[in-house]
Every structure is written in structure tokens, then in C-alpha cells.
Design an enzyme around this catalytic site. Structure first.
Site, PDB file in Angstrom:
ATOM      1  N   ARG A 129     -14.906  -0.933 -15.651  1.00 19.89           N
ATOM      2  CA  ARG A 129     -13.613  -1.798 -16.005  1.00 19.89           C
ATOM      3  C   ARG A 129     -12.436  -1.146 -16.126  1.00 19.89           C
ATOM      4  O   ARG A 129     -11.562  -1.581 -16.994  1.00 19.89           O
ATOM      5  CB  ARG A 129     -14.012  -2.827 -17.487  1.00 19.89           C
ATOM      6  N   LYS A 151       0.842  -1.005  -8.636  1.00 18.18           N
ATOM      7  CA  LYS A 151       0.306  -2.145  -7.730  1.00 18.18           C
ATOM      8  C   LYS A 151      -1.023  -1.391  -6.934  1.00 18.18           C
ATOM      9  O   LYS A 151      -0.552  -0.383  -6.106  1.00 18.18           O
ATOM     10  CB  LYS A 151       1.172  -2.662  -6.806  1.00 18.18           C
ATOM     11  N   GLU A 193      11.121   2.134   4.141  1.00 15.76           N
ATOM     12  CA  GLU A 193      10.875   2.063   2.345  1.00 15.76           C
ATOM     13  C   GLU A 193      11.891   2.534   1.883  1.00 15.76           C
ATOM     14  O   GLU A 193      12.665   1.943   0.860  1.00 15.76           O
ATOM     15  CB  GLU A 193       9.704   2.146   1.904  1.00 15.76           C
ATOM     16  N   LYS A 234      12.763   2.987  -8.359  1.00 14.09           N
ATOM     17  CA  LYS A 234      11.338   2.100  -8.444  1.00 14.09           C
ATOM     18  C   LYS A 234      11.085   1.765  -9.902  1.00 14.09           C
ATOM     19  O   LYS A 234      10.743   0.936 -10.639  1.00 14.09           O
ATOM     20  CB  LYS A 234      10.467   2.400  -7.506  1.00 14.09           C
ATOM     21  N   GLU A 244       5.946  -8.375 -12.019  1.00 15.34           N
ATOM     22  CA  GLU A 244       6.409  -8.970 -10.990  1.00 15.34           C
ATOM     23  C   GLU A 244       6.982 -10.452 -11.293  1.00 15.34           C
ATOM     24  O   GLU A 244       6.435 -11.397 -10.521  1.00 15.34           O
ATOM     25  CB  GLU A 244       5.986  -8.944  -9.531  1.00 15.34           C
ATOM     26  N   ARG A 248      11.195  -7.660  -9.925  1.00 11.02           N
ATOM     27  CA  ARG A 248      10.260  -6.847  -9.010  1.00 11.02           C
ATOM     28  C   ARG A 248      10.128  -7.312  -7.483  1.00 11.02           C
ATOM     29  O   ARG A 248       9.743  -6.478  -6.555  1.00 11.02           O
ATOM     30  CB  ARG A 248       8.896  -6.226  -9.486  1.00 11.02           C
ATOM     31  N   ASN A 252      10.165  -6.292  -2.291  1.00  9.29           N
ATOM     32  CA  ASN A 252       9.499  -6.875  -1.292  1.00  9.29           C
ATOM     33  C   ASN A 252      10.537  -7.409  -0.195  1.00  9.29           C
ATOM     34  O   ASN A 252      10.128  -8.095   0.961  1.00  9.29           O
ATOM     35  CB  ASN A 252       8.487  -8.044  -1.887  1.00  9.29           C
ATOM     36  N   HIS A 255       9.345  -7.760   3.279  1.00  6.69           N
ATOM     37  CA  HIS A 255       7.687  -7.906   3.270  1.00  6.69           C
ATOM     38  C   HIS A 255       7.025  -9.104   3.676  1.00  6.69           C
ATOM     39  O   HIS A 255       5.857  -9.076   4.183  1.00  6.69           O
ATOM     40  CB  HIS A 255       7.184  -7.341   1.948  1.00  6.69           C
ATOM     41  N   HIS A 259       4.231  -8.416   6.233  1.00  6.45           N
ATOM     42  CA  HIS A 259       2.807  -8.620   5.778  1.00  6.45           C
ATOM     43  C   HIS A 259       2.189  -9.788   7.059  1.00  6.45           C
ATOM     44  O   HIS A 259       0.987  -9.463   7.417  1.00  6.45           O
ATOM     45  CB  HIS A 259       2.598  -9.318   4.465  1.00  6.45           C
ATOM     46  N   HIS A 274       2.366  -0.054   8.304  1.00 10.60           N
ATOM     47  CA  HIS A 274       3.109  -0.952   7.343  1.00 10.60           C
ATOM     48  C   HIS A 274       4.515  -0.740   7.656  1.00 10.60           C
ATOM     49  O   HIS A 274       5.328  -1.598   7.433  1.00 10.60           O
ATOM     50  CB  HIS A 274       2.568  -0.624   6.062  1.00 10.60           C
TER      51      HIS A 274
END
Ligand code: NAD
Ligand code: GLY
Length: 375
Positions: A129, A151, A193, A234, A244, A248, A252, A255, A259, A274
Site C-alpha cells: 500500500r 503521475k 515535451e 512543471k 489535475e 495541470r 497535456n 496529448h 494517446h 510517445h
């Protein structure tokens, strides 16, 4: 592997609350001394998670440095490439960590690109956990983006990054000398990026990138300056909007398209990595903005010209093996995490450095745009 032993480290602080603040160390030669940086974190054992390529290049130097700091070490190496950000890759890493008896007070060290960072970070978030982890990003993309902000996750056959967790690292160690061994294709992909940060909200940084493109690729001070500038940008966004809920999402930019392209090329790194998908996505976001009358067409042209100069693809026609038709692309975009009640949210732009969140975009307009792009 010879290490550059110059010590000129820049530190970017990420001031998160609740005892979760951390530093990003940026400089040449940091990997060979990583044990000294981790020694203060109070762990007894460090499991290094890497991919086979990066492990072959840097694994021994890193584990030697950790051993010199009296830390028990283990090395788990996955197959390089996006395919490892999968349920199978996650099981391999978790079971490896358990087999090496990594306990809650120990550390997971992600040594590699964004794939390893996302995968190892998610395993660390899940194991017992939650155990602490450190990012040691070795690709440009990971140094400027994925290693910062917490993330973590893996892909589902249904879409990109759909299974994951927010789990902040305890430290980020970005050795810019490691980029000397990064293949040119991956350096270019990471550069997409870098350029993204200028396109989001910093036209001055984009213009600086246009002037310093060759120097960033060659190494030297412009490379460190670019990595540090991106990390500062960032970190600032992550501190204001960690989960987000708002701004935030601007990170993206490009993206939603990217994606979908990754999904339609089956996460096959041989076809599209990517950062290449992001390069095409950035160009699409600007051309779509121009088509909607939001952004001057010449800004969209300037974005595509710069990314092409960096050796990146800028159109759907450049996706090796194709990327499906407009309906398949649209369908893939509907799995985006920004979808709310089925409505598409895009990051659009009014110009270079003027991006904004655009919810409720009409799917018909997107489809028409894609048809025109597919020609
Ligand atoms: P990657 O991890 O696959 O690395 C690219 C390739 O470069 C791999 O083959 C790797 O073995 C090799 N490599 C890495 N460092 C090297 C080095 N120093 N020398 C030689 N070879 C090296 O890909 P990436 O572009 O680093 O990361 C892409 C991933 O990052 C995607 O899965 C993307 O979704 C994710 N990402 C996550 C975030 C986030 O916030 N978590 C942000 C952006 C991207
Ligand atoms: N790369 C997007 C984010 O970290 O939010």
C-alpha cells in the site's frame, strides 16, 4: 561507461505540503554518486527498477554507488519499450520487489525513461500500500516531464495510462550526462515535451528553444538549462494543481491526439514512441485551433516547422503503418481521462504560449478536422 565527473548540480525544489516536498537534482555525473544522495533518506535496501538497455549501461554503476553507501541493492530489469507499461510488466516488477523483500521503509529507484518511471512508480504506490520511490530519469522526456509530479501508471488495452496512481517521488536525480547515450530518435521524442512547455504558456522559452535547438541536442549548458527550465515549469504547475483539477491539464497539450495515436499503433515503439505521438499531437492541436479560428495559421505553421527541424513527425501521414480512419481516432480519444460525461475536452491555443482548456468540444468538428488531416 565513463562518467563525467564535473559537479555542477542545479536543484529545483517541489514544495508540496504534508511532508511530501522533494528536490530535483540536475547535473552531469550524478548517477555515479547516487548512493550519497539516497543515503539520507533512511532506507536499508534499494530496489533498482530499470529496463534491459538502461540497466546494461548504468545498472552496475548505480548499484555500486548504492552499495558504497551501505544500502542493500537488487536490480529488476524489464523489456525496453511502452509494451512493459502493462499488467504483465506491473506483475513482474511487483513480484520482483516482493521477492527482494522490499519493505515499507525501503526505496524503489526508477532508473530509466518514462516507461520505467511510470511502471516502477505505480509498483511503489501499490506495494504494501505504498513504499517510497526515487526517480533517476535517463531519457530527455523523463528528465523534463515524467519524473516530476507523481503521475504513475500503466496502459490498458482500452487506452493509455488508464490504470495508475498519484505517488510523488522522494527525490529526482536527473543526470544529464546519461543523455549522451540516448539514441537520437529518443532525444528527438523527448524534445517534443521540451517545446511543449513553451507552447503552453511561455513564448519566450519557445523562441529560446528555436535559437538553441542544436546546442540542446549537442549537450552542454543549453541542455541543462532546458531541463531545469522545464522542471521549474512543471514543478510550479504541480504545486498549484497536484491532482489535475484544473490547470495541470494544460500539460497535456497535444496529448488527446497523441494517446489515441499510441493506442492505434498498439503501443508499438518500433512504429511510434510517445514523444513522436506528442509532436504530431502538438501540431494537430495548433492546426485544429487555427481551423476553429482561435489561433493564427502562421503560429500553427511555426510549431510544425520547429518540430520538423528537430527531426520529429508533424502529420498523421507520417505514422508508420497508418493510424486508422477519423472514426477510429475519435473513438480512441473518447477514452481520454479528460472526457466528462462523454464530452471531449481539448487543450487548444490562441497562439504560441497561449494554451487553454476547452471543454465540450463538438465531436463532429473534431471528426471533420481529422478527415481533412487524413487527406
Ligand atoms: P522509454 O522509457 O521507453 O525510453 C525510451 C527508450 O530509450 C527505451 O528504449 C530506453 O531503453 C532507452 N533509454 C532511456 N534512457 C537511455 C539512456 N540514457 N541511454 C540509452 N538508452 C536509453 O520512453 P520515454 O520517452 O522516456 O517515456 C515515455 C513514457 O513516459 C510514456 O509511457 C509516457 O506515457 C510517459 N510519460 C509520463 C508522464 C508522467 O507525468 N508520468 C509524462 C510524460 C510521459
Ligand atoms: N505530463 C502530464 C502531467 O504530468 O500532468
Amino acid at each position: 561507461m565513463d562518467f563525467d565527473t564535473r559537479v555542477q548540480t542545479e536543484t529545483v525544489h517541489v514544495p508540496l505540503d504534508g511532508g511530501r516536498a522533494y528536490d530535483i537534482l540536475i547535473g552531469r555525473g550524478l548517477l555515479a554518486r547516487i548512493g550519497a544522495h539516497l543515503a539520507g533518506l533512511g532506507a536499508r535496501a534499494v530496489a533498482v527498477v530499470s529496463d534491459e538497455t538502461v540497466a546494461a549501461e548504468y545498472g552496475a554503476a548505480v548499484t555500486d554507488s548504492l552499495a558504497r553507501a551501505s544500502l542493500r541493492t537488487a536490480l529488476i530489469a524489464v523489456t525496453p519499450g511502452e509494451g512493459s507499461k502493462s499488467y504483465a510488466g506491473f506483475a513482474q516488477v511487483c513480484d520482483g520487489l516482493i521477492a527482494h523483500r522490499i519493505e515499507r521503509r525501503d526505496l524503489v529507484l526508477a532508473l530509466g525513461g518514462g516507461v520505467v518511471g511510470d511502471l516502477a512508480g505505480f509498483a511503489a504506490a501499490s506495494l504494501r500500500r505504498g513504499v517510497r520511490f526515487v526517480q533517476a530519469p535517463t531519457s530527455l522526456l523523463a528528465q523534463v516531464d515524467s519524473s516530476v509530479g507523481g503521475k504513475t501508471g500503466i496502459n490498458s488495452p482500452h487506452g493509455k495510462n488508464l490504470v495508475g496512481a498519484f505517488h510523488q517521488p522522494s527525490l529526482v536525480v536527473a543526470d544529464t550526462a546519461s543523455l549522451d547515450t540516448l539514441p537520437l530518435r529518443e532525444m528527438r521524442a523527448g524534445y517534443a515535451e521540451v517545446a511543449k512547455y513553451g507552447l503552453i504558456d511561455n513564448p519566450g522559452f519557445f523562441a529560446w528553444c528555436e535559437e538553441n535547438l542544436a546546442e540542446i541536442f549537442a549537450g552542454g549548458p543549453a541542455r541543462e538549462a532546458a531541463v531545469a527550465a522545464c522542471c521549474r515549469a512543471k514543478a510550479a504547475v504541480v504545486v498549484r494543481d497536484e491532482r489535475e483539477d484544473g490547470e495541470r491539464a494544460l500539460l497535456n497539450l497535444g496529448h488527446t491526439f497523441a494517446h489515441a495515436l499510441e493506442r492505434l499503433t498498439a503501443y508499438d515503439s518500433a512504429r511510434l514512441v510517445h514523444g513522436e505521438a506528442v509532436a504530431i499531437g502538438l501540431c494537430l492541436a495548433f492546426r485544429f485551433s487555427a481551423r476553429l479560428g482561435l489561433c493564427p495559421g502562421q503560429d500553427a505553421g511555426r510549431v510544425a516547422n520547429h518540430l520538423a527541424l528537430a527531426g520529429l513527425p508533424t502529420t498523421l501521414a507520417q505514422v508508420p503503418g497508418g493510424c486508422g480512419d477519423a472514426d477510429q481516432l475519435l473513438d480512441a480519444m473518447r477514452q481520454d481521462k479528460k472526457v466528462r460525461d462523454g464530452a471531449l475536452t481539448f487543450i487548444l491555443a490562441r497562439g504560441i504560449g497561449q494554451s487553454f482548456i476547452a471543454p465540450g468540444i463538438d465531436a463532429g468538428a473534431v471528426r471533420e478536422f481529422l478527415v481533412s488531416e487524413l487527406g
